[in-house]
Scaffold this active site. Sequence first.
Site, PDB file in Angstrom:
ATOM      1  N   TYR A   1       0.784  -1.567   0.033  1.00 33.22           N
ATOM      2  CA  TYR A   1      -0.133   0.037   0.404  1.00 33.22           C
ATOM      3  C   TYR A   1       1.120   1.268   0.167  1.00 33.22           C
ATOM      4  CZ  TYR A   1      -4.508  -2.662   1.318  1.00 33.22           C
ATOM      5  OH  TYR A   1      -5.784  -3.474   0.828  1.00 33.22           O
TER       6      TYR A   1
ATOM      7  N   LYS B   1       2.223 -13.786   6.771  1.00 36.08           N
ATOM      8  CA  LYS B   1       2.276 -15.002   5.447  1.00 36.08           C
ATOM      9  C   LYS B   1       3.938 -14.982   5.306  1.00 36.08           C
ATOM     10  CE  LYS B   1       0.074 -17.046   2.615  1.00 36.08           C
ATOM     11  NZ  LYS B   1      -0.387 -18.539   2.986  1.00 36.08           N
TER      12      LYS B   1
ATOM     13  N   ASP C   1      -3.453 -16.893   5.881  1.00 35.82           N
ATOM     14  CA  ASP C   1      -4.228 -17.942   5.498  1.00 35.82           C
ATOM     15  C   ASP C   1      -4.871 -18.475   6.746  1.00 35.82           C
ATOM     16  OD1 ASP C   1      -1.915 -19.092   5.281  1.00 35.82           O
ATOM     17  OD2 ASP C   1      -3.010 -19.618   3.455  1.00 35.82           O
TER      18      ASP C   1
ATOM     19  N   ASP D   1      -6.240  -4.676   6.533  1.00 43.56           N
ATOM     20  CA  ASP D   1      -7.282  -4.745   5.887  1.00 43.56           C
ATOM     21  C   ASP D   1      -8.157  -5.704   5.724  1.00 43.56           C
ATOM     22  OD1 ASP D   1      -8.784  -2.684   4.450  1.00 43.56           O
ATOM     23  OD2 ASP D   1      -7.441  -2.354   2.301  1.00 43.56           O
TER      24      ASP D   1
END
Length: 420
Positions: A159, A229, A283, A307
């Site tokens: 971002y 992740k 996840d 987000d």
Amino acid sequence: MSYDKVEVPEDGEAITLADEETGELDVPENPIIPIIHGDGIGTDVGPAAQQVLDAAAEATGRSIAWMRVYAGASARDKYGENLPEDTVSAIREHRVAIKGPLTTPVGSGFRSLNVALRKTLDAYANVRPTYYLDGVPSPVKAPEKMDMVIFRENTEDVYAGIEWEAGTDEVETVRAFVEDEMGVDDVIHDGPVGIGIKPITEFGSKRLIREAFDYALENDRDSVTLVHKGNIMKFTEAAFRDWGYELAEEEYGDELITEDELWDEHDGDQPEGTVVVKDRIADNMLQQVLTRTDEYDVIATMNLNGDYFSDAAGAQIGGLGIAPGINRGHGRALAEPVHGSAPKYAGEDKVNPTAMILSGREMLDYLGWKDAADLVRDAVEETISSGKVTYDLHRQIDGGEKLATSEFADAIVENIEKLS
Ligand code: NAP
């Protein structure tokens, strides 16, 4: 400071910084607070939140001197620009502000004004409390198990805005650098490509995680979970996790313990006054939050994960009409709901203002007005649990009374008066 593109209130006093190091504020009883109503449904939820926050301030013997500032469509209409410098300066000078949603066109046009505002203020921690209010319909069986505070890093990651469009000289320069200089072969397919860069720094990670640790310790929370992740993105997301554990060890001593220490040294019996630091892969975390909700408490994560994760968690406690947020850093705060400008409902006096109102509640809490903040939460809960709701919740419950945005705000104000 004098402003041309801001509506300066006639009364009110400025909030000032009491302690540079801790970011502690000196808050008068009648602070000047800049407000951006926002685009789309911002014109509905902005005034509703203002009305409720005024009532809570008044009920606790204070007042808010609102300073209307502009960004997005309202700024374009009034001043012919998206984000006047006066808006940014007024928020910076007055330290604590609240904003409604701002529209960002997908793909083309200007960059996100939300991202620009958070970056200009260097409000690096986006804090999203995710808790259940009695009476709110939820798609899960036990929504009351949700009581999390998500700390989302606000300035880095994909971002950060370091990206180049397909077909430009810049993107071909980056491709050539990656392939020729860095020896990365056979990864980027031939033909047009858009490229973005994902910076995750030690500085950015640690200052965000520090906020989460401090919050957990100050509020007697059980754990902080670092969500990443890192199994795939080893030098960015795994680094975030590693810097988190490093920070815990470097700065917090016995106050923070790891999950391994909890089991190896304490048989799973958490010593009083400690916070457990754990980590989960993003996840997996998205399903854990559904299946083992009450094992999670304070969350620290990077921009993109945060987000996605906060919208998914928000759905469990009633959806985007409910979920509040506040951006913090350097003794400044900008409260804003998680939801966007939902243009199809703009100006219809229809949507749920709860997310904006509860963002205002976070702002009151940040000012140190805990009594007013609690009053807002209690009055919202009282209103919803009595069956008075806006369309989004009404369609999920049997019975109840469907109210317009403004009627719902009136009902909350009545409850503030009753409860105070
Ligand atoms: P959105 O504006 O959040 O709306 C998506 C859907 O969420 C709405 O259609 C509605 O669902 C529900 N919703 C959102 N706010 C609600 C409220 N207050 N009360 C009841 N329901 C509500 O998301 P979007 O359509 O993806 O984005 C629209 C624009 O907002 C985009 O330009 C985006 O960039 C921008 N945006 C801004 C911010 C921000 O300013 N911080 C954040 C996110 C998005 P139903 O139609 O099912 O009722």
